[in-house]
Design a protein around this motif. Structure first.
Motif, PDB file in Angstrom:
ATOM      1  N   ASN A  48       0.813  -1.124   0.070  1.00  0.00           N
ATOM      2  CA  ASN A  48      -0.145  -0.136  -0.182  1.00  0.00           C
ATOM      3  C   ASN A  48       1.169   0.749  -0.518  1.00  0.00           C
ATOM      4  O   ASN A  48       0.397   1.908  -0.932  1.00  0.00           O
ATOM      5  CB  ASN A  48      -0.803   0.079   1.030  1.00  0.00           C
ATOM      6  CG  ASN A  48      -2.115  -0.645   0.969  1.00  0.00           C
ATOM      7  OD1 ASN A  48      -2.366  -1.371  -0.134  1.00  0.00           O
ATOM      8  ND2 ASN A  48      -2.830  -1.624   2.332  1.00  0.00           N
ATOM      9  N   GLU A  49       1.601   1.145   0.717  1.00  0.00           N
ATOM     10  CA  GLU A  49       2.635   2.420   0.969  1.00  0.00           C
ATOM     11  C   GLU A  49       4.050   2.433  -1.054  1.00  0.00           C
ATOM     12  O   GLU A  49       3.943   3.349  -1.315  1.00  0.00           O
ATOM     13  CB  GLU A  49       3.941   2.691   2.106  1.00  0.00           C
ATOM     14  CG  GLU A  49       3.301   2.371   3.461  1.00  0.00           C
ATOM     15  CD  GLU A  49       4.525   3.245   3.821  1.00  0.00           C
ATOM     16  OE1 GLU A  49       5.608   3.479   3.407  1.00  0.00           O
ATOM     17  OE2 GLU A  49       4.042   4.115   5.002  1.00  0.00           O
ATOM     18  N   LYS A  50       3.501   1.532  -1.104  1.00  0.00           N
ATOM     19  CA  LYS A  50       4.773   1.416  -2.748  1.00  0.00           C
ATOM     20  C   LYS A  50       3.283   2.281  -3.821  1.00  0.00           C
ATOM     21  O   LYS A  50       3.943   3.090  -4.334  1.00  0.00           O
ATOM     22  CB  LYS A  50       5.069  -0.117  -2.994  1.00  0.00           C
ATOM     23  CG  LYS A  50       6.119   0.205  -3.813  1.00  0.00           C
ATOM     24  CD  LYS A  50       6.334  -1.434  -4.500  1.00  0.00           C
ATOM     25  CE  LYS A  50       7.671  -1.539  -5.687  1.00  0.00           C
ATOM     26  NZ  LYS A  50       8.074  -2.217  -5.771  1.00  0.00           N
ATOM     27  N   THR A  51       2.464   1.467  -3.406  1.00  0.00           N
ATOM     28  CA  THR A  51       0.967   1.982  -4.150  1.00  0.00           C
ATOM     29  C   THR A  51       1.080   3.375  -4.363  1.00  0.00           C
ATOM     30  O   THR A  51       0.858   4.115  -5.239  1.00  0.00           O
ATOM     31  CB  THR A  51       0.054   0.915  -4.319  1.00  0.00           C
ATOM     32  OG1 THR A  51       0.249   0.291  -4.605  1.00  0.00           O
ATOM     33  CG2 THR A  51      -0.828   1.435  -4.964  1.00  0.00           C
ATOM     34  N   MET A  52       0.761   3.828  -3.155  1.00  0.00           N
ATOM     35  CA  MET A  52       0.366   5.659  -2.871  1.00  0.00           C
ATOM     36  C   MET A  52       1.474   6.226  -3.181  1.00  0.00           C
ATOM     37  O   MET A  52       1.431   7.123  -4.174  1.00  0.00           O
ATOM     38  CB  MET A  52       0.302   5.817  -1.588  1.00  0.00           C
ATOM     39  CG  MET A  52      -0.737   4.713  -0.567  1.00  0.00           C
ATOM     40  SD  MET A  52      -1.595   4.990   0.922  1.00  0.00           S
ATOM     41  CE  MET A  52      -0.536   6.305   1.666  1.00  0.00           C
ATOM     42  N   ARG A  53       3.192   5.698  -2.746  1.00  0.00           N
ATOM     43  CA  ARG A  53       4.084   6.541  -3.365  1.00  0.00           C
ATOM     44  C   ARG A  53       3.882   6.832  -5.140  1.00  0.00           C
ATOM     45  O   ARG A  53       4.370   7.744  -5.622  1.00  0.00           O
ATOM     46  CB  ARG A  53       5.105   5.783  -3.013  1.00  0.00           C
ATOM     47  CG  ARG A  53       5.939   6.499  -1.723  1.00  0.00           C
ATOM     48  CD  ARG A  53       7.495   6.444  -1.471  1.00  0.00           C
ATOM     49  NE  ARG A  53       8.055   4.540  -1.930  1.00  0.00           N
ATOM     50  CZ  ARG A  53       7.874   3.713  -0.825  1.00  0.00           C
ATOM     51  NH1 ARG A  53       7.119   4.104   0.178  1.00  0.00           N
ATOM     52  NH2 ARG A  53       7.647   2.480  -1.231  1.00  0.00           N
ATOM     53  N   LEU A  54       3.687   4.882  -5.912  1.00  0.00           N
ATOM     54  CA  LEU A  54       3.861   5.510  -7.509  1.00  0.00           C
ATOM     55  C   LEU A  54       2.564   6.281  -7.501  1.00  0.00           C
ATOM     56  O   LEU A  54       3.448   7.365  -8.299  1.00  0.00           O
ATOM     57  CB  LEU A  54       3.943   4.108  -8.174  1.00  0.00           C
ATOM     58  CG  LEU A  54       5.029   3.675  -7.420  1.00  0.00           C
ATOM     59  CD1 LEU A  54       4.960   1.822  -7.496  1.00  0.00           C
ATOM     60  CD2 LEU A  54       5.817   3.698  -8.877  1.00  0.00           C
ATOM     61  N   ALA A  55       0.930   6.805  -7.189  1.00  0.00           N
ATOM     62  CA  ALA A  55       0.396   7.072  -7.333  1.00  0.00           C
ATOM     63  C   ALA A  55       0.775   8.916  -7.401  1.00  0.00           C
ATOM     64  O   ALA A  55       0.162   9.271  -8.011  1.00  0.00           O
ATOM     65  CB  ALA A  55      -0.458   6.912  -6.857  1.00  0.00           C
ATOM     66  N   ALA A  56       1.396   9.186  -5.961  1.00  0.00           N
ATOM     67  CA  ALA A  56       1.552  10.716  -5.610  1.00  0.00           C
ATOM     68  C   ALA A  56       2.973  11.205  -7.185  1.00  0.00           C
ATOM     69  O   ALA A  56       2.774  11.972  -7.426  1.00  0.00           O
ATOM     70  CB  ALA A  56       2.222  10.812  -4.372  1.00  0.00           C
ATOM     71  N   GLU A  57       3.930   9.793  -7.164  1.00  0.00           N
ATOM     72  CA  GLU A  57       5.118  10.445  -8.251  1.00  0.00           C
ATOM     73  C   GLU A  57       4.671  10.939  -9.914  1.00  0.00           C
ATOM     74  O   GLU A  57       4.769  10.985 -10.266  1.00  0.00           O
ATOM     75  CB  GLU A  57       5.934   8.641  -8.397  1.00  0.00           C
ATOM     76  CG  GLU A  57       6.658   9.007  -7.214  1.00  0.00           C
ATOM     77  CD  GLU A  57       7.764   8.169  -7.819  1.00  0.00           C
ATOM     78  OE1 GLU A  57       7.806   7.572  -8.127  1.00  0.00           O
ATOM     79  OE2 GLU A  57       8.742   7.895  -6.013  1.00  0.00           O
ATOM     80  N   PHE A  58       3.641   9.872 -10.297  1.00  0.00           N
ATOM     81  CA  PHE A  58       2.889   9.401 -11.552  1.00  0.00           C
ATOM     82  C   PHE A  58       1.762  10.890 -11.448  1.00  0.00           C
ATOM     83  O   PHE A  58       1.564  11.661 -12.417  1.00  0.00           O
ATOM     84  CB  PHE A  58       1.846   8.569 -11.794  1.00  0.00           C
ATOM     85  CG  PHE A  58       0.653   8.228 -12.947  1.00  0.00           C
ATOM     86  CD1 PHE A  58       1.974   8.221 -14.439  1.00  0.00           C
ATOM     87  CD2 PHE A  58      -0.590   8.783 -13.042  1.00  0.00           C
ATOM     88  CE1 PHE A  58       1.466   8.565 -15.415  1.00  0.00           C
ATOM     89  CE2 PHE A  58      -1.008   8.779 -14.261  1.00  0.00           C
ATOM     90  CZ  PHE A  58      -0.382   8.678 -15.515  1.00  0.00           C
ATOM     91  N   ASP A  59       0.914  12.039 -10.271  1.00  0.00           N
ATOM     92  CA  ASP A  59       0.663  12.573 -10.431  1.00  0.00           C
ATOM     93  C   ASP A  59       1.211  14.178  -9.972  1.00  0.00           C
ATOM     94  O   ASP A  59       1.133  15.010 -11.429  1.00  0.00           O
ATOM     95  CB  ASP A  59      -0.204  12.739  -9.175  1.00  0.00           C
ATOM     96  CG  ASP A  59      -1.322  13.737  -9.223  1.00  0.00           C
ATOM     97  OD1 ASP A  59      -2.107  13.774 -10.008  1.00  0.00           O
ATOM     98  OD2 ASP A  59      -1.661  14.487  -8.416  1.00  0.00           O
TER      99      ASP A  59
END
Length: 183
Positions: A48-59
């Motif tokens: 979940n942490e990795k997914t949230m980081r990736l989502a923030a980076e993509f945004d």
């Protein structure tokens, strides 16, 4: 019966003590499952942490590319304008140095011809080319017919006159040529 009850309850007490001392197979399985559950919960948390980081980076990437594309669109004509400015300077110099006598009229004419040549060269350097239209077959993708007239010894649908030049930018029509077509 009192003795038996006391004895059986003391045996139960010692039996439960022996259960704590030696875990049963069922208790071992429960412990293993609890450990496995904790491991899975940790993996889920990490994922979940990795997914949230990736989502923030993509945004952030999406916002940055939108801004860059906006800048590209906004300043796309900057190179063209920069190339045209020296020609504007030449026109201003020609107008400032114009006098109202016959000799200056010739000088102005020569100056305007030089500016025209410079301007057409600038357009050519930017891959803007005038279309050849007169005596060419009419092509609706390149030409805009403003008039049709009968001309002797000319086939129909041939461009016989040009009112306004058409231009190509690379392979795209920048401006359609306004032409007169034979009937």
């Amino acid at each position: 019966m009192n003795k038996k009850t006391t004895q059986s309850s003391s045996n139960k007490a010692t039996g439960s003590e022996s259960n704590h001392a030696k875990p049963t197979a069922h208790q071992k399985e429960i412990k293993e499952l609890k450990d496995k559950l904790m491991e899975c919960e940790q993996l889920l948390f990490d994922s979940n942490e990795k997914t949230m980081r990736l989502a923030a980076e993509f945004d952030n990437y999406r916002k940055r590319t939108q801004k860059e594309m906006g800048d590209i669109i906004e300043y796309a004509g900057e190179k063209v304008l920069r190339n045209i400015l020296p020609i504007l300077d030449d026109f201003e110099r020609a107008m400032a140095n114009h006098e109202d006598d016959e000799e200056s009229g010739e000088t102005l004419q020569k100056g305007l011809e030089m500016i025209y040549k410079k301007f057409t060269k600038t357009l050519s350097d930017m891959d803007v080319k005038p279309m050849e239209t007169v005596n060419q077959p009419f092509d609706q993708d390149l030409h805009h017919a403003v008039m049709a007239k009968e001309v002797e010894n000319v086939d129909s649908d041939i461009v016989v006159e040009e009112f306004e030049k058409g231009y190509l930018f690379k392979k795209h029509v920048l401006r359609h040529a306004k032409v007169v077509v034979s009937k």
